[in-house]
Design a protein around this motif. Structure first.
Motif, PDB file in Angstrom:
ATOM      1  N   PRO A 174       0.824  -1.217   0.000  1.00  0.00           N
ATOM      2  CA  PRO A 174       0.000   0.000   0.000  1.00  0.00           C
ATOM      3  C   PRO A 174       0.854   1.261   0.000  1.00  0.00           C
ATOM      4  O   PRO A 174       1.768   1.409   0.808  1.00  0.00           O
ATOM      5  N   GLY A 175       0.560   2.143  -0.935  1.00  0.00           N
ATOM      6  CA  GLY A 175       1.262   3.422  -1.007  1.00  0.00           C
ATOM      7  C   GLY A 175       2.518   3.410  -1.835  1.00  0.00           C
ATOM      8  O   GLY A 175       3.026   4.476  -2.200  1.00  0.00           O
ATOM      9  N   VAL A 176       3.056   2.237  -2.142  1.00  0.00           N
ATOM     10  CA  VAL A 176       4.259   2.145  -2.972  1.00  0.00           C
ATOM     11  C   VAL A 176       3.837   2.245  -4.431  1.00  0.00           C
ATOM     12  O   VAL A 176       2.988   1.486  -4.904  1.00  0.00           O
ATOM     13  N   ILE A 177       4.440   3.196  -5.159  1.00  0.00           N
ATOM     14  CA  ILE A 177       4.054   3.456  -6.539  1.00  0.00           C
ATOM     15  C   ILE A 177       5.169   3.023  -7.483  1.00  0.00           C
ATOM     16  O   ILE A 177       6.318   3.436  -7.347  1.00  0.00           O
ATOM     17  N   HIS A 178       4.811   2.178  -8.454  1.00  0.00           N
ATOM     18  CA  HIS A 178       5.720   1.736  -9.501  1.00  0.00           C
ATOM     19  C   HIS A 178       5.439   2.532 -10.766  1.00  0.00           C
ATOM     20  O   HIS A 178       4.283   2.855 -11.066  1.00  0.00           O
ATOM     21  N   ALA A 179       6.481   2.851 -11.535  1.00  0.00           N
ATOM     22  CA  ALA A 179       6.330   3.385 -12.885  1.00  0.00           C
ATOM     23  C   ALA A 179       6.787   2.301 -13.844  1.00  0.00           C
ATOM     24  O   ALA A 179       7.952   1.894 -13.832  1.00  0.00           O
ATOM     25  N   ILE A 180       5.860   1.803 -14.659  1.00  0.00           N
ATOM     26  CA  ILE A 180       6.158   0.712 -15.583  1.00  0.00           C
ATOM     27  C   ILE A 180       6.094   1.234 -17.012  1.00  0.00           C
ATOM     28  O   ILE A 180       5.089   1.820 -17.423  1.00  0.00           O
ATOM     29  N   ASP A 181       7.177   1.036 -17.741  1.00  0.00           N
ATOM     30  CA  ASP A 181       7.242   1.464 -19.131  1.00  0.00           C
ATOM     31  C   ASP A 181       6.462   0.467 -19.983  1.00  0.00           C
ATOM     32  O   ASP A 181       6.812  -0.718 -20.036  1.00  0.00           O
ATOM     33  N   THR A 182       5.407   0.919 -20.642  1.00  0.00           N
ATOM     34  CA  THR A 182       4.560   0.014 -21.412  1.00  0.00           C
ATOM     35  C   THR A 182       5.210  -0.416 -22.716  1.00  0.00           C
ATOM     36  O   THR A 182       4.701  -1.317 -23.395  1.00  0.00           O
ATOM     37  N   VAL A 183       6.344   0.193 -23.087  1.00  0.00           N
ATOM     38  CA  VAL A 183       7.063  -0.207 -24.295  1.00  0.00           C
ATOM     39  C   VAL A 183       8.123  -1.244 -23.969  1.00  0.00           C
ATOM     40  O   VAL A 183       8.207  -2.301 -24.609  1.00  0.00           O
ATOM     41  N   THR A 184       8.942  -0.980 -22.946  1.00  0.00           N
ATOM     42  CA  THR A 184      10.061  -1.870 -22.608  1.00  0.00           C
ATOM     43  C   THR A 184       9.749  -2.827 -21.463  1.00  0.00           C
ATOM     44  O   THR A 184      10.458  -3.800 -21.269  1.00  0.00           O
ATOM     45  N   GLY A 185       8.715  -2.526 -20.651  1.00  0.00           N
ATOM     46  CA  GLY A 185       8.402  -3.341 -19.493  1.00  0.00           C
ATOM     47  C   GLY A 185       9.229  -3.010 -18.262  1.00  0.00           C
ATOM     48  O   GLY A 185       9.078  -3.653 -17.218  1.00  0.00           O
ATOM     49  N   THR A 186      10.114  -2.031 -18.354  1.00  0.00           N
ATOM     50  CA  THR A 186      10.942  -1.638 -17.215  1.00  0.00           C
ATOM     51  C   THR A 186      10.065  -1.193 -16.048  1.00  0.00           C
ATOM     52  O   THR A 186       9.143  -0.401 -16.210  1.00  0.00           O
ATOM     53  N   ASP A 187      10.384  -1.707 -14.858  1.00  0.00           N
ATOM     54  CA  ASP A 187       9.622  -1.422 -13.641  1.00  0.00           C
ATOM     55  C   ASP A 187      10.517  -0.675 -12.656  1.00  0.00           C
ATOM     56  O   ASP A 187      11.582  -1.169 -12.278  1.00  0.00           O
ATOM     57  N   GLN A 188      10.096   0.517 -12.253  1.00  0.00           N
ATOM     58  CA  GLN A 188      10.875   1.307 -11.308  1.00  0.00           C
ATOM     59  C   GLN A 188       9.967   1.795 -10.181  1.00  0.00           C
ATOM     60  O   GLN A 188       8.885   2.339 -10.443  1.00  0.00           O
ATOM     61  N   ILE A 189      10.382   1.608  -8.938  1.00  0.00           N
ATOM     62  CA  ILE A 189       9.642   2.171  -7.807  1.00  0.00           C
ATOM     63  C   ILE A 189       9.974   3.658  -7.732  1.00  0.00           C
ATOM     64  O   ILE A 189      11.134   4.040  -7.573  1.00  0.00           O
ATOM     65  N   VAL A 190       8.957   4.499  -7.836  1.00  0.00           N
ATOM     66  CA  VAL A 190       9.186   5.953  -7.868  1.00  0.00           C
ATOM     67  C   VAL A 190       8.733   6.640  -6.586  1.00  0.00           C
ATOM     68  O   VAL A 190       9.053   7.808  -6.359  1.00  0.00           O
ATOM     69  N   PHE A 191       7.993   5.916  -5.739  1.00  0.00           N
ATOM     70  CA  PHE A 191       7.584   6.512  -4.464  1.00  0.00           C
ATOM     71  C   PHE A 191       7.308   5.420  -3.446  1.00  0.00           C
ATOM     72  O   PHE A 191       6.577   4.471  -3.719  1.00  0.00           O
ATOM     73  N   SER A 192       7.916   5.579  -2.280  1.00  0.00           N
ATOM     74  CA  SER A 192       7.631   4.736  -1.118  1.00  0.00           C
ATOM     75  C   SER A 192       7.237   5.660   0.024  1.00  0.00           C
ATOM     76  O   SER A 192       7.958   6.630   0.308  1.00  0.00           O
ATOM     77  N   PRO A 193       6.123   5.429   0.676  1.00  0.00           N
ATOM     78  CA  PRO A 193       5.656   6.360   1.705  1.00  0.00           C
ATOM     79  C   PRO A 193       6.665   6.489   2.847  1.00  0.00           C
ATOM     80  O   PRO A 193       7.099   5.480   3.410  1.00  0.00           O
ATOM     81  N   PRO A 194       7.054   7.710   3.198  1.00  0.00           N
ATOM     82  CA  PRO A 194       7.922   7.904   4.358  1.00  0.00           C
ATOM     83  C   PRO A 194       7.124   7.779   5.649  1.00  0.00           C
ATOM     84  O   PRO A 194       5.887   7.679   5.617  1.00  0.00           O
ATOM     85  N   ALA A 195       7.815   7.803   6.757  1.00  0.00           N
ATOM     86  CA  ALA A 195       7.131   7.811   8.045  1.00  0.00           C
ATOM     87  C   ALA A 195       6.304   9.089   8.165  1.00  0.00           C
ATOM     88  O   ALA A 195       6.695  10.144   7.657  1.00  0.00           O
ATOM     89  N   PRO A 196       5.151   9.032   8.793  1.00  0.00           N
ATOM     90  CA  PRO A 196       4.334  10.239   8.940  1.00  0.00           C
ATOM     91  C   PRO A 196       5.034  11.262   9.821  1.00  0.00           C
ATOM     92  O   PRO A 196       5.892  10.911  10.634  1.00  0.00           O
ATOM     93  N   PRO A 197       4.677  12.543   9.681  1.00  0.00           N
ATOM     94  CA  PRO A 197       5.337  13.570  10.482  1.00  0.00           C
ATOM     95  C   PRO A 197       5.040  13.465  11.970  1.00  0.00           C
ATOM     96  O   PRO A 197       5.842  13.904  12.799  1.00  0.00           O
TER      97      PRO A 197
END
Length: 369
Positions: A174-197
């Protein structure tokens, strides 16, 4: 209404607009901006958001029978659609031409989520990978082709970073966002939720809203009773909360492109770039009831505020459209439904009402000037 990310849908009646009085941003607007935002203003980093006054919007309902799921331009059709009820209805599709005539019917088995690209050239969706566990995988389909496996991720598409990279949230992360290239299939995690303030109390709900450029995230905390408790700005690049910035108690919506944030403060429509937090008052709107939904067009130009709860017999009290490119606002009294989805070219919208088995929807032509 609390939601991480969302989409929409909408038939032959001409709706008028309530014109707004001309408005130009002035020093007095900045004086009315929340002190917490004023104190955190940075050097200009983006083109100023315009505030040019009133606009006019027209919604012309079209004679297309559509369900809860809508794709524009599939297989050369004007629109393709499937219903969400009863069980299995989402697999039975109809393609319609410009006048609403059914071109063909077919079966398309998908599961878990479906999202068309901003330009409309492809769609990412899930299907069942393991019948025992119910885990899904992601596929991508060109609008004139067949589907192919994109990634073995048990998750759903939640947005697009650009024309080719789709943003995906995994169900088991939950909250972890992947960016997946629909041409190459490359998968990169672009956001992981930090600890709340701060540590949350029992019953509180936390999540993050990501800016379209992935440079910023707004931390949002709601109480168990549904009250907005706090909003904080997180710098994704530096991986730190921006010191001294508290974003106030008005629920902020973030554009799917760039870093524009938009919110209502009483009857004032305010916006800013998150990079410099220079607040602009675009204009004012008629005092209305409960704000229920906020929806953005895929290119981030338009945002639609819907006021008033809907059901199968009743549409919203009012619809407010904000054009961020012109800095203009227009209102529609008693539209058939709230805007749930824009077509990729921005010329059509899906209007919806809440229903017992999912949204009831109509298609409408959208014109703003």
């Amino acid at each position: 209404m609390r939601a991480l990310l969302a989409t929409t849908i909408s038939l032959g009646l001409l709706l008028g607009c309530v014109p707004q009085s001309p408005h130009t941003a002035s020093p007095s607007d900045a004086q009315r901006a929340p002190a917490t935002l004023q104190g955190a203003v940075g050097a200009p980093c983006a083109t100023a958001i315009p505030a040019r006054g009133s606009g006019a919007v027209m919604l012309t309902e079209l004679p297309h029978s559509i369900g809860a799921v809508v794709l524009f331009g599939l297989d050369g059709s004007f629109v393709a659609t499937a219903y969400g009820y009863p069980t299995g209805a989402q697999w039975r599709w109809w393609e319609l031409d410009n006048d609403g005539t059914v071109i063909r019917q077919f079966e398309w088995r998908w599961q878990g989520g479906m999202l068309q690209s901003p330009g409309g050239s492809k769609v990412v969706y899930g299907d069942v990978m393991d019948a025992v566990s119910g885990n899904t995988r992601l596929l991508v389909r060109d609008m004139s082709g067949s589907g192919r496996v994109l990634a073995p991720i048990h998750g759903a598409p939640v947005g697009w970073l650009d024309a080719d990279r789709v943003l995906v949230e995994a169900f088991d992360q939950p909250g972890v966002i992947h960016a997946i290239d629909t041409v190459t299939g490359t998968d990169q995690i672009v956001f992981s939720p930090p600890a709340p303030p701060t540590i949350k109390a029992d019953g509180d709900t936390d999540w993050f809203r990501l800016s379209g450029d992935l440079r910023w995230a707004i931390f949002v905390r709601w109480s168990a009773s549904g009250s907005l408790l706090r909003q904080d700005l997180f710098d994704v690049t530096r991986q730190t909360y921006v010191p001294g910035v508290t974003l106030g108690a008005n629920d902020i919506s973030v554009a799917p492109v760039g870093d524009v944030a938009l919110w209502l403060e009483g009857t004032q429509v305010r916006a800013m770039h998150l990079c410099d937090r220079r607040v602009v008052t675009i204009g004012s709107v008629t005092s209305s009831g409960q704000l229920v939904t906020t929806r953005w067009s895929p290119d981030g130009r338009f945002a639609a505020f819907s006021f008033g709860v809907t059901d199968e017999q009743t549409g919203p009290e009012r619809l407010v459209i904000v054009d961020l490119h012109q800095g203009a606002i227009a209102e529609v009294d008693r539209p058939w439904g709230f805007i749930r989805q824009w077509s990729p070219d921005g010329r059509h919208v899906v209007l919806s009402r809440s229903g017992f088995h999912g949204p009831a929807s109509k298609l409408a032509r959208f014109e703003f000037r």
